[in-house]
Design an enzyme around this catalytic site. Structure first.
Site, mmCIF file in Angstrom:
data_model
loop_
_atom_site.group_PDB
_atom_site.id
_atom_site.type_symbol
_atom_site.label_atom_id
_atom_site.label_comp_id
_atom_site.label_asym_id
_atom_site.label_seq_id
_atom_site.Cartn_x
_atom_site.Cartn_y
_atom_site.Cartn_z
ATOM 1 C CG HIS A 122 -0.390 0.317 2.515
ATOM 2 N ND1 HIS A 122 -0.063 -0.654 3.438
ATOM 3 C CD2 HIS A 122 -0.054 1.493 3.094
ATOM 4 C CE1 HIS A 122 0.434 -0.081 4.523
ATOM 5 N NE2 HIS A 122 0.454 1.231 4.340
ATOM 6 C CG ASP A 152 -0.040 -3.954 2.652
ATOM 7 O OD1 ASP A 152 0.211 -3.537 1.506
ATOM 8 O OD2 ASP A 152 -0.284 -3.208 3.610
ATOM 9 C CB SER A 225 3.187 1.723 6.132
ATOM 10 O OG SER A 225 2.041 1.941 6.909
#
Length: 492
Positions: A122, A152, A225
């Protein structure tokens, strides 16, 4: 007359040399205790941070997005601002708004000296340009080698003039609740930030099929992230992916995808540019206590097959209603464990699957297909017409049911192969309602036998009562998706 004995302190009766030796031992004991207390304090993480920081990177992505035309008619006709807004609107040729660039920030880490970088999917999804910034300040453009939305994870590659510092993956299965960990990354664009905490929980599942998250209270925020979660040996045991927060900031509940999941994905992306997961070809659900009772099982374990579409399992002979007890020699605890084990198995491998069928165990040899190919071939559901039919109905078990006519089959988007009873109403507050049954569901089996009429369902209810069952197992389909539901039988 005997002299009266007088008690003397023990030390006064000891030789001087012995007393000196005892005092020396006491002093050494005190020093040892002080040293132990000092060792009990947490050591500085600075040496570890200095060692691994060069392998952690900041990631900046840039995406070209089409300009949006602003709202029209917001200035009344005759307004003194009318000409100004018209000029602003028509500034671009033909009144078309100019494209603009949107940027996003994330983190990552280098896993090889030749420039492979791991991050979250993402972070880079949809990006036109990806820039990787190193701890030294050097910036390099990156290309995408492959991505896996299911976990992910994304694998990038940069070209550098010299070998790059990198970190290795550790065995995430060895991480224990309470172990110290540190997270590194680019939180809120601050760049190369370190936070420390512990492993709060293991084997967390969020929403994905292959989830295996390590929960930590190390501060993780937006921009973290894709960054690494390190153990105290400097090994990556997780990839920071998500947080649980009511306000968008860290509240001490962060999630890192376990390294043992990531390494399998990265290996496949590096070799093939895509993932290649094993595919069994069944739809399954957990065996709950009431389902186990309805099937006459001693333990609520295994994975209950609700449907067997065309695929490896069907070719091997598995059937709806089978309970998968073991896969490739490993006992199946629940559906999540089975899905992960199948997904980790090689495509094309032949594995032994043991099932429970009608009270007896049977073993089948299944040659696994590829999960990604199966997903690509899955057809989309048809639209459901608006006007329902109103055939003959009957009520039982908190449900109002009716035979599945051609008109109802068309309304419920059911294929010609599906036979059973359509649910037209579910009594609110009933067990059926609490377990999720709704109008529009189709009951195709009761007591693991196919039903097509209300009489069939009534017969299965009566047979279950006569057999001393406390509940009846129904196979229910909704929009083609099957699941088993056990409903309690009221005593007559």
């Amino acid at each position: 007359m005997q002299p009266k004995a007088v008690a003397k302190p023990l030390h006064s009766t000891l030789p001087v040399a012995l007393r000196a030796a005892l005092l020396g031992l006491l002093a050494l004991a005190i020093v040892a205790l002080q040293s132990a207390a000092a060792l009990a304090k947490p050591e500085s993480l600075a040496p570890l941070a200095e060692k691994i920081s060069p392998s952690v990177v900041n990631i900046t992505t840039s995406t070209l997005v089409e300009g949006r035309t602003g709202p029209r008619g917001i200035v009344p006709e005759g307004s003194p601002f009318e000409d100004f807004f018209r000029e602003f609107r028509d500034r671009n040729e033909d009144g078309a708004p100019a494209p603009r660039r949107s940027s996003a920030l994330g983190s990552g880490f280098v896993i090889s000296e030749d420039g492979y970088v791991v991050t979250n999917n993402h972070v880079i999804e949809g990006a036109d340009e990806i820039t990787v910034e190193f701890f030294s300040g050097e910036e390099l453009k990156a290309e995408v080698i492959g991505t896996d939305p299911n976990t992910d994870i994304a694998l990038l590659k940069v070209e550098a003039d010299a070998p790059l510092p990198f970190v290795s993956f550790g065995d995430s299965d060895n991480a224990r609740v309470g172990d110290w960990v540190i997270a590194m990354g680019n939180p809120l664009g601050q760049g190369f930030s370190v936070s420390a905490g512990i492993v709060s929980a293991r084997n967390r599942a969020l929403s994905g099929t292959y989830d295996d998250y390590i929960q930590t209270d190390a501060a993780i925020n937006r921009g973290n992230s894709g960054g690494p979660l390190f153990n105290m040996d400097g090994e990556v045991i997780g990839v920071n992916t998500a947080i649980l927060s009511p306000n968008g900031g860290s509240i001490g509940i962060g999630f890192s995808m376990a390294a043992n999941v990531v390494t399998r994905v990265v290996d496949q992306l590096q070799e093939f540019g895509e993932t290649r997961r094993g595919w069994l070809g069944v739809r399954i659900q957990d065996v709950t206590d009431d389902v186990a009772d309805a099937m006459g099982l001693e333990d609520a374990t295994g994975a209950l097959i609700t449907d067997v579409p065309d695929g490896p399992a069907k070719d091997a002979g598995l059937a709806t209603g089978d309970v998968i007890l073991s896969f490739d020699g490993v006992e199946v605890a629940d559906t999540r464990a089975l899905v992960r084990q199948v997904g980790n198995s090689p495509v094309g491998a032949t594995v032994r699957v043991m099932v429970l069928r009608e009270g007896e165990t049977q073993t089948f040899d299944v040659t696994l297909g590829r999960r990604e190919d199966a997903d690509a071939d899955t057809p989309e559901a048809e639209e459901t017409p608006d006007t329902p039919a109103e055939p003959e109905m009957s009520s039982m078990l908190g449900l109002t049911v009716t035979p599945l006519t051609d008109a109802l089959r068309e309304e419920l988007a059911a294929t010609d192969e599906i036979e059973g009873l359509a649910v037209t109403e579910v009594e609110e507050g009933s067990e059926a309602f609490e377990k999720g049954l709704r109008a529009g569901d189709i009951i195709t089996e009761a007591g693991q036998e196919k039903i097509t009429t209300i009489a069939d369902l009534t017969a299965r209810v009566d047979a279950a009562r006569e057999a001393g069952r406390k509940s009846l197992l129904l196979l229910v389909r909704r929009a083609g998706d099957p699941r088993f539901v056990a409903l309690t039988l009221d005593a007559e």
